[in-house]
Design a protein around this motif. Structure first.
Motif, PDB file in Angstrom:
ATOM      1  N   GLY B 520     -23.342  14.121   5.687  1.00  0.00           N
ATOM      2  CA  GLY B 520     -23.083  13.929   4.202  1.00  0.00           C
ATOM      3  C   GLY B 520     -22.029  13.344   3.840  1.00  0.00           C
ATOM      4  N   ALA B 521     -21.590  12.196   4.122  1.00  0.00           N
ATOM      5  CA  ALA B 521     -20.708  11.152   3.614  1.00  0.00           C
ATOM      6  C   ALA B 521     -21.002  10.535   2.126  1.00  0.00           C
ATOM      7  N   PRO B 522     -19.989  10.769   1.247  1.00  0.00           N
ATOM      8  CA  PRO B 522     -20.321  10.173   0.142  1.00  0.00           C
ATOM      9  C   PRO B 522     -19.979   8.613  -0.094  1.00  0.00           C
ATOM     10  N   PRO B 523     -20.659   7.630  -0.861  1.00  0.00           N
ATOM     11  CA  PRO B 523     -19.872   6.644  -0.909  1.00  0.00           C
ATOM     12  C   PRO B 523     -18.509   6.650  -1.316  1.00  0.00           C
ATOM     13  N   HIS B 524     -17.605   5.868  -0.848  1.00  0.00           N
ATOM     14  CA  HIS B 524     -16.289   5.927  -1.128  1.00  0.00           C
ATOM     15  C   HIS B 524     -15.530   4.683  -1.006  1.00  0.00           C
ATOM     16  N   GLY B 525     -14.178   4.842  -1.412  1.00  0.00           N
ATOM     17  CA  GLY B 525     -13.392   3.522  -1.252  1.00  0.00           C
ATOM     18  C   GLY B 525     -11.849   3.836  -1.824  1.00  0.00           C
ATOM     19  N   GLY B 526     -11.085   2.971  -1.535  1.00  0.00           N
ATOM     20  CA  GLY B 526      -9.648   3.206  -1.790  1.00  0.00           C
ATOM     21  C   GLY B 526      -8.607   1.994  -1.756  1.00  0.00           C
ATOM     22  N   ILE B 527      -7.340   2.233  -1.830  1.00  0.00           N
ATOM     23  CA  ILE B 527      -6.508   1.384  -1.940  1.00  0.00           C
ATOM     24  C   ILE B 527      -5.293   1.946  -1.294  1.00  0.00           C
ATOM     25  N   ALA B 528      -4.422   1.028  -0.770  1.00  0.00           N
ATOM     26  CA  ALA B 528      -3.133   1.411  -0.336  1.00  0.00           C
ATOM     27  C   ALA B 528      -2.035   0.385  -0.940  1.00  0.00           C
ATOM     28  N   PHE B 529      -0.940   1.054  -1.337  1.00  0.00           N
ATOM     29  CA  PHE B 529       0.127  -0.018  -1.990  1.00  0.00           C
ATOM     30  C   PHE B 529       1.264   0.097  -1.039  1.00  0.00           C
ATOM     31  N   GLY B 530       2.095  -0.925  -0.787  1.00  0.00           N
ATOM     32  CA  GLY B 530       3.152  -0.696  -0.066  1.00  0.00           C
ATOM     33  C   GLY B 530       4.351  -0.485  -0.773  1.00  0.00           C
ATOM     34  N   PHE B 531       4.685   0.595  -0.967  1.00  0.00           N
ATOM     35  CA  PHE B 531       5.470   1.285  -1.825  1.00  0.00           C
ATOM     36  C   PHE B 531       6.862   0.471  -1.870  1.00  0.00           C
ATOM     37  N   ASP B 532       7.306   0.309  -0.366  1.00  0.00           N
ATOM     38  CA  ASP B 532       8.611  -0.278  -0.408  1.00  0.00           C
ATOM     39  C   ASP B 532       8.748  -1.665  -0.977  1.00  0.00           C
ATOM     40  N   ARG B 533       7.850  -2.417  -0.868  1.00  0.00           N
ATOM     41  CA  ARG B 533       7.528  -3.756  -1.284  1.00  0.00           C
ATOM     42  C   ARG B 533       7.431  -3.708  -3.099  1.00  0.00           C
ATOM     43  N   LEU B 534       6.873  -2.589  -3.448  1.00  0.00           N
ATOM     44  CA  LEU B 534       6.445  -2.668  -4.891  1.00  0.00           C
ATOM     45  C   LEU B 534       7.947  -2.341  -5.450  1.00  0.00           C
ATOM     46  N   CYS B 535       8.631  -1.321  -4.586  1.00  0.00           N
ATOM     47  CA  CYS B 535      10.044  -0.983  -5.303  1.00  0.00           C
ATOM     48  C   CYS B 535      10.917  -2.161  -5.308  1.00  0.00           C
ATOM     49  N   SER B 536      10.783  -3.177  -4.312  1.00  0.00           N
ATOM     50  CA  SER B 536      11.688  -4.032  -4.015  1.00  0.00           C
ATOM     51  C   SER B 536      11.511  -5.141  -5.151  1.00  0.00           C
ATOM     52  N   ILE B 537      10.261  -5.389  -5.677  1.00  0.00           N
ATOM     53  CA  ILE B 537       9.901  -6.474  -6.556  1.00  0.00           C
ATOM     54  C   ILE B 537      10.368  -5.660  -7.816  1.00  0.00           C
ATOM     55  N   PHE B 538      10.050  -4.342  -8.322  1.00  0.00           N
ATOM     56  CA  PHE B 538      10.546  -3.777  -9.325  1.00  0.00           C
ATOM     57  C   PHE B 538      12.220  -4.145  -9.490  1.00  0.00           C
ATOM     58  N   ALA B 539      12.754  -3.790  -8.278  1.00  0.00           N
ATOM     59  CA  ALA B 539      14.351  -4.040  -8.374  1.00  0.00           C
ATOM     60  C   ALA B 539      14.807  -5.598  -8.253  1.00  0.00           C
ATOM     61  N   GLY B 540      13.708  -6.513  -8.173  1.00  0.00           N
ATOM     62  CA  GLY B 540      14.099  -7.864  -7.955  1.00  0.00           C
ATOM     63  C   GLY B 540      14.772  -8.167  -6.821  1.00  0.00           C
ATOM     64  N   LEU B 541      14.433  -7.683  -5.746  1.00  0.00           N
ATOM     65  CA  LEU B 541      15.133  -7.788  -4.446  1.00  0.00           C
ATOM     66  C   LEU B 541      14.076  -8.736  -3.627  1.00  0.00           C
ATOM     67  N   ASP B 542      14.616  -9.542  -2.497  1.00  0.00           N
ATOM     68  CA  ASP B 542      13.790 -10.160  -1.585  1.00  0.00           C
ATOM     69  C   ASP B 542      13.470  -9.601  -0.654  1.00  0.00           C
ATOM     70  N   SER B 543      14.187  -8.569  -0.248  1.00  0.00           N
ATOM     71  CA  SER B 543      14.034  -7.688   0.945  1.00  0.00           C
ATOM     72  C   SER B 543      13.639  -6.300   0.522  1.00  0.00           C
ATOM     73  N   ILE B 544      12.995  -5.692   1.546  1.00  0.00           N
ATOM     74  CA  ILE B 544      12.931  -4.218   1.273  1.00  0.00           C
ATOM     75  C   ILE B 544      13.802  -3.300   1.724  1.00  0.00           C
ATOM     76  N   ARG B 545      14.919  -3.674   2.492  1.00  0.00           N
ATOM     77  CA  ARG B 545      15.923  -2.997   3.009  1.00  0.00           C
ATOM     78  C   ARG B 545      16.513  -2.016   2.011  1.00  0.00           C
ATOM     79  N   ASP B 546      16.739  -2.941   1.006  1.00  0.00           N
ATOM     80  CA  ASP B 546      17.958  -2.108   0.071  1.00  0.00           C
ATOM     81  C   ASP B 546      17.054  -1.295  -0.974  1.00  0.00           C
ATOM     82  N   VAL B 547      15.756  -0.909  -0.873  1.00  0.00           N
ATOM     83  CA  VAL B 547      15.311   0.199  -1.459  1.00  0.00           C
ATOM     84  C   VAL B 547      14.960   1.335  -0.537  1.00  0.00           C
ATOM     85  N   ILE B 548      15.497   1.202   0.776  1.00  0.00           N
ATOM     86  CA  ILE B 548      15.301   2.346   1.851  1.00  0.00           C
ATOM     87  C   ILE B 548      16.754   2.766   1.898  1.00  0.00           C
TER      88      ILE B 548
END
Lengths: 581, 581
Positions: B520-548
């Motif tokens: 009994g598996a329902p139809p389903h779907g999802g998504i995953a966001f790269g949180f480090d990248r999302l933060c780095s884009i919001f912070a205006g950074l090229d690298s994810i290092r400085d949001v870690i």
């Protein structure tokens, strides 16, 4: 969405609406030509009805639906003739006009009911089915709510959640590490964190001031009901504070959780010295839902010719209120229970305070009734009470009597899961002697500060040095523990010396932290809560397993996904490791 | 608390109050017998003043305070004579009456300033000092705020955060796993999750309906600026939904984050087919902050005797607006840049649309001005524009032209970090051919569902089968990706077959999931966001290092704590492994 509503929301206000629901067939029954099906989702149950008005093919289809089939139905919200006040949707039912089988289901290996017929192993293998049961789902929803409220409380007090690394360094202190071979650095390993301890301290050195994290931690230890190889901590640290500040903030968190999650106004949390906890309860995590405090009897019982008492370091007992009517058989059974190797008592002395006012002990040969009256007085015993006494080496007998006290508390119904009693235990010893390694270990961890007035004793009486360390105990379970940390390099070095580290070893393992202390480390301290345990206490469970979505068994296995498992030789070659069995 | 206020909160309304502050000495200066010290904490800076009214010993002590000393001062809030409007506390200063040095500090190895003199390696070693700098602290506070807002948005939409295990099973699909030897099960290993994919699907089978988790994931891959061995995902899954529902919910999340964190009202997110993204931008993650779309020229340029174009599968170009004045040298330099092995272009053709209306190309020998006018028309070019054209095998030349387009976008200032353009890319291919292993791989992962109308092509043209898969792209960076999953055992088996699994292998690795689909598996779907990248884009950074907080370097090392490192032989013996170097 495939549905217009969930199975938990329809009521009399929706009468006449055409709705579409999705969910699982909970049960199906035929009553005089009418088929009723309960369809279930996370939000509740809704009754579907197929009666003689329904299309024949629809009725046939409805009768083909097995338990746990996933269906999508459309129909009209109707008022029930016989309402069910116990169900949120009990006033209505759906007169179905369309059914779609989204996925059929094999017959589940156990009943998806609150009380299931499935054994532990079977439910572990089909954990995804066990998770469908209300009690388990409710536990995980409770856990979600608790995490939400923790974050709400701490966010509101300027705490910042910072993620610390999972791939860290193996250190010889504390429990056994899980390690991770590094492919890019052959022959070298990461370790999984037992806690983010050093990182949160570095964040204080960095000026983050108030840190928290709800974080996975790992210990490669043998497992039992309240231990898992991976577990979750609410990890917190603050700078520029005293112990009093930590106690206040986290007492506030505890109150907030009881209030918002359980609707309980917990009273102010009492505080107890570690030494008193050991003396009065024989435990550093006393269950204070009930009294039954220890009474020490050395002054009362010694010197009367009873060699067991005379030779004992400590004679100590409890008063089991109202148990004078325990039969000899019951007392023997209790004694046998105490003699099990886990507890290891050699014998128990008792004294009945009969309801007629007479006193009768198992050692009447040595103590006359006058003397027993002194015993009774020491316990503030009343007619009807039963005094239970153990004797032996102090630490050992306290531990044993703690077991007896908890057992009597349970037998007397004094440990109700819906009653909550929290307690701060303060001033833990800094060090504890480890027989096996022949050296002192840090009782909390090596970063805990000694009380300044006790530092001088580090050389003369290390075991007596008290730490600025505290535990939060709820219902006899350690829920949180923390300390004011060392923030001075010299004191930290001294501490490592007393833990048996050479200066070189200390520098190799913890040099980064000691170096950091030289670049402006503020006074700081913190606490960590065992989030799984906290959730299990809130859920009224004995084990942490059922507040964890996918727990491991006592062998550290997940039997559902069958892990751990062998890996390909190619993987081991890349990692430059091999197994040696 | 050791302080009454933080260093960021005092203002003119506190005049005359006696306050106590704690913090770090940011800087100190003597001006005509008066010493000024800026004391810093997470919340801000406050100026301390010691003048001729101050006690002599206090003045002397004040002059002994080095940078980064941790101090506690008490004094009175005074109005400044020369105010600093740029500082929140710029209207006041503290006339200090007491100082306590809580901890002295060695001279830091680099300046704790917004612009520091420390090199990358030095700052990595002393990360706890680098974290004191405002830009890095602000990144981590931004990250905290973003996690808060993600949870607020999802909590408000009935998503439940469920923790999934970190010690899971190694599987042959996807990237390389980190593995963890099991002591309790010698010869066996756990793996660290590359994502909680199968667990979140099982939670859907369990009826959790809406799941999310902000969760650490692990990939043992070679590292670069936007990759770390451990990274954080916002992982989400929903049941009883269609692709449209997922896009709407997570477009909502994206809008919510831009609004609450950046104060930006992002417009509706446009949608583009994967095939169009490849055709118009040569990339599945086009940066649509600027146009410069590809124009295909086969119809325009072939058959004129220029063999490079005639033999090419695809001739395609971009219009660099306003670049007609590029010198020959600039164009040569651009061509050299394209010839680097990473890009591998063999030659670039250009056509200048001069401001005088004439057209001049590097292939005038084959194309007269009339023909070049056709080129210009194809690009809607105007006088002043520069057309840049590449030719070759379709996939390869598109990739190359994508690099050129991005480079020209950068050179023309069209990729401003404070401008945000989001895009949904839809209908990715299900499979991609892998030359090395000689088989198809899942482009997203093996659990992604094919478009029902394309299933028939699995046997005939597997590479053309489209998936119900989507990516969220912001400013040319893939921020999120997901799909509608398979929920049917037969289809999942078919998928594994096409990925080269034998039925036995498929059952061994993923049997638990395929079994689950039968209950009994329902139809389903999802998504995953790269949180480090999302933060780095919001912070205006090229690298994810400085949001870690504590990132690893390109060799997967944390140079601060010096990990990975060797472990004791005793540890390896317990784990029944050895290293083979």
């Amino acid at each position: 969405m495939l549905r217009t509503h969930t199975c938990g929301e329809l009521n009399i206000s929706h009468l006449g609406e055409t709705v579409t629901l999705c969910g699982w067939v909970q049960k199906s029954r035929d009553l005089g030509g009418t088929t009723f099906i309960d369809v279930r989702d996370r939000y509740g149950l809704t009754q579907l009805v197929f009666n003689t008005d329904s299309d024949d093919s629809l009725r046939e289809l409805s009768r083909s639906l097995g338990r746990e089939f996933v269906i999508r139905v459309t129909g009209k919200v109707l008022e029930r003739t016989s309402k069910n006040a116990k169900m949120a949707t009990g006033d209505i039912e759906i007169g179905v006009t369309e059914i779609e089988i989204l996925n059929p289901a094999k017959i589940p290996p156990f009943m998806i009911e609150d009380e299931t017929d499935g054994g532990e192993e079977l439910r572990a293998k089909y954990r995804y089915l066990d998770l469908r049961r209300n009690p388990i789902r409710n536990n995980l929803m409770l856990r979600h709510k608790m995490a939400q409220e923790v974050r709400k409380y701490l966010d509101g007090r300027d705490f910042i959640e910072v993620e610390t690394p999972v791939l860290i360094k193996s250190t010889p202190e504390g429990a056994r590490d899980f390690v991770v071979p590094s492919r890019m650095n052959p022959g070298e390993f990461y370790a999984l964190p037992q806690s983010p301890q050093t990182f949160k301290q570095l964040l204080m050195v960095s000026g983050f001031d108030r840190y928290f994290q709800i974080v996975k931690c790992f210990r490669d230890e043998d497992l039992r009901a309240d231990r898992q190889p991976e577990f979750t901590q609410i990890d917190c640290e603050m700078a520029f504070i005293t112990q009093e500040d930590i106690l206040n903030i986290f007492e506030g968190l505890t109150h907030h959780l009881f209030k918002t999650v359980k609707g309980i106004n917990l009273p102010a949390i009492p505080r107890m010295q570690y030494a008193d906890a050991m003396r009065l309860y024989g435990s550093d995590k006393p269950d204070i839902r009930f009294g039954m405090e220890f009474v020490e009897l050395n002054d009362v019982v010694k010197g009367k010719g009873f060699s067991i008492f005379d030779n004992a370091e400590l004679v100590v007992g409890i008063n089991a209120k109202g148990c004078a009517d325990y039969t000899r058989k019951q007392i023997d059974e209790l004694t046998e229970w105490l003699k099990r190797p886990q507890i290891g008592v050699t014998g128990m002395i008792y004294c009945r305070y009969n309801t007629d006012g007479t006193l009768k002990s198992s050692v009447d040969k040595f103590y006359n009734e006058d003397e027993l009256t002194n015993w009774a007085a020491a316990f503030s015993a009343e007619p009807g009470d039963l005094i239970l006494v153990l004797a032996g080496q102090t630490d050992k007998v306290r531990k044993q009597l703690n077991e007896l006290r908890l057992e009597m508390g349970t037998r007397l119904g004094l440990r109700d899961k819906n009653t909550f009693a929290a307690l701060w235990v303060l001033d833990f010893p800094l060090l504890e002697w480890d027989e096996e390694s022949g050296r002192y270990h840090a009782m909390h961890h090596p970063f805990t500060s000694p009380k300044p007035e006790d530092i001088a004793m580090l050389d003369t009486a290390p075991g007596d040095v008290r730490a600025n360390a505290y535990d939060l105990v709820i219902n006899g379970t350690e829920i949180g523990g923390g300390s004011i940390r060392i923030h001075d390099r010299a004191l930290q070095s001294l501490m490592f010396k007393h833990l048996g580290f050479s200066p070189e070893e200390a520098q190799k393992q913890f040099g980064f932290l000691m170096d950091a202390f030289e670049y402006g480390a503020p006074p700081h301290g913190g606490i960590a809560f065992g989030f799984d345990r906290l959730c299990s206490i809130f859920a009224g469970l004995d084990s942490i397993r059922d507040v964890i979505a996918f727990p491991k068994n006592n062998s550290g296995r997940d039997v559902m996904i069958d892990t751990p498992s062998t890996i390909a030789d190619a993987q081991m070659n890349e990692l430059k490791i091999k197994t040696v069995l």
